[in-house]
Design an enzyme around this catalytic site. Structure first.
Site, PDB file in Angstrom:
ATOM      1  N   ILE A  12      31.503  34.045  40.632  1.00 13.95           N
ATOM      2  CA  ILE A  12      32.595  33.125  40.342  1.00 13.95           C
ATOM      3  C   ILE A  12      32.772  32.120  41.474  1.00 13.95           C
ATOM      4  O   ILE A  12      33.096  30.951  41.235  1.00 13.95           O
ATOM      5  CB  ILE A  12      33.906  33.886  40.056  1.00 13.95           C
ATOM      6  N   SER A  34      31.670  37.147  53.485  1.00 12.92           N
ATOM      7  CA  SER A  34      31.036  37.930  52.422  1.00 12.92           C
ATOM      8  C   SER A  34      30.100  38.939  53.047  1.00 12.92           C
ATOM      9  O   SER A  34      29.537  38.697  54.124  1.00 12.92           O
ATOM     10  CB  SER A  34      30.259  37.011  51.474  1.00 12.92           C
ATOM     11  N   ARG A  35      29.912  40.063  52.364  1.00 12.81           N
ATOM     12  CA  ARG A  35      28.960  41.061  52.850  1.00 12.81           C
ATOM     13  C   ARG A  35      27.520  40.611  52.640  1.00 12.81           C
ATOM     14  O   ARG A  35      26.619  41.037  53.359  1.00 12.81           O
ATOM     15  CB  ARG A  35      29.179  42.393  52.145  1.00 12.81           C
ATOM     16  N   LYS A  88      42.104  35.270  39.793  1.00 16.23           N
ATOM     17  CA  LYS A  88      42.721  36.148  38.799  1.00 16.23           C
ATOM     18  C   LYS A  88      41.877  37.408  38.592  1.00 16.23           C
ATOM     19  O   LYS A  88      40.651  37.360  38.764  1.00 16.23           O
ATOM     20  CB  LYS A  88      42.923  35.403  37.476  1.00 16.23           C
ATOM     21  N   ASP A 166      39.589  41.922  32.038  1.00 16.52           N
ATOM     22  CA  ASP A 166      39.188  40.953  33.063  1.00 16.52           C
ATOM     23  C   ASP A 166      39.046  39.564  32.434  1.00 16.52           C
ATOM     24  O   ASP A 166      39.637  38.611  32.930  1.00 16.52           O
ATOM     25  CB  ASP A 166      37.890  41.395  33.737  1.00 16.52           C
TER      26      ASP A 166
END
Length: 302
Positions: A12, A34-35, A88, A166
């Site tokens: 996303i 971020s990983r 969201k 979701d």
């Protein structure tokens, strides 16, 4: 332009957030956390605490990671005096988002619980038309292929992942935006794969003659439609709210696409020292989990 940090560089973020920021005159992407993921040419961190400590020049954090860990990141950002955008759904529970709202008020920062589908280009026209009317019936049909939109993302079927809600919460965010009067859930049937913790399909019935059918197993063409009847008037929101038909005629669409509109809204909230934390779509999901009759269906695997 205001520096912003994007946290959680997954699908996303890459598909929507990065292009929206890049195309905005309000923002510059100054860092990512971020990983695994990163954005070419942008300083990348794997540790959020390190980024907060080293980059006091970044006043805004946009959180795109899954909902379960989001509270911890948002709380740290607010404690560090940063404004926060929440992808969201805004959190894993209603209570934690309410707590974040209180934290943001105390810290004097803006908090934006975003609902990107409310910014779909046909939603404003539907809301305006229905504003002085009484909706007498309505139907949500929200059916898509989870393998296409969440490939291999098992977290969507874990507790807190919300399952079919979701995407389904996108429809509920539109519904709660355009209805001139609120509705409440009266009954629900939820279909759980025998090997999963969240539903893959759901049928909901609300007050006011409104129903919803949600399914994550639809292959081929995807369906994201809402129809609302107000007496003799019919409003049809199609293509996830990006097309609006009013009594069979095309309505005028908003100028901005969903994510550019979200980032424009965030810029306005910060400018006005305000927040936007509407939890009504999430309340409907919580009510479905409370009232829902549970049906077990075939196991699901990506």
């Amino acid at each position: 332009m205001t520096p912003i940090c994007l946290v959680g560089i997954g699908k996303i973020a890459v598909d929507q957030h990065v292009p929206a920021i890049d195309g905005s005159a309000d923002w510059t992407l100054a860092a990512t956390v971020s990983r695994a993921g990163s954005v070419d040419g942008v300083p990348a961190y794997s540790d959020f605490d390190q980024m907060l400590a080293e980059r006091p020049d970044i006043p805004v954090i946009s959180l795109c990671l899954p909902p379960v860990p989001r509270y911890e990141y948002a709380a740290k950002a607010i404690a560090a005096g940063r404004h926060v955008m929440l992808e969201k759904p805004p959190g894993a529970t209603l209570a934690e988002v309410q707590a974040l709202e209180t934290m943001a008020q105390t810290a004097g920062v803006s908090l934006f619980a975003t609902w990107h589908s409310r910014m779909a280009r046909g939603v404003a026209a539907a809301k305006s038309f229905l504003a002085d009317k009484t909706v007498t019936a309505g139907k949500i049909t929200w059916k898509e292929d989870v393998r296409r939109w969440h490939p291999g993302q098992d977290w969507v079927f874990d507790p807190g992942g919300m399952g079919v809600f979701d995407p389904g919460i996108n429809a509920l965010s539109i519904l709660t935006e355009v209805l001139p009067a609120p509705v409440h859930l009266q009954s629900a049937t939820l279909s759980f794969p025998e090997n999963r913790q969240t539903p893959i399909a759901a049928d909901l019935r609300f007050s006011g003659g409104i129903s919803g059918a949600f399914d994550w197993r639809q292959e081929g063409p995807q369906t994201w439609d809402i129809t609302l009847q107000a007496g003799d008037d019919l409003v049809e929101l199609q293509e996830g709210g990006n097309r609006c038909m009013i009594n069979g005629q095309e309505a005028t669409l908003s100028e901005l696409d969903e994510y550019p509109a979200l980032y424009a809204r965030m810029a306005g909230l910060i400018k006005n020292s305000s927040s936007d934390v509407d939890l009504s779509p999430m309340i409907h999901v919580a009510d479905a989990m409370t009232l829902g009759q549970r049906n077990i269906v075939a196991a699901f695997a990506f």
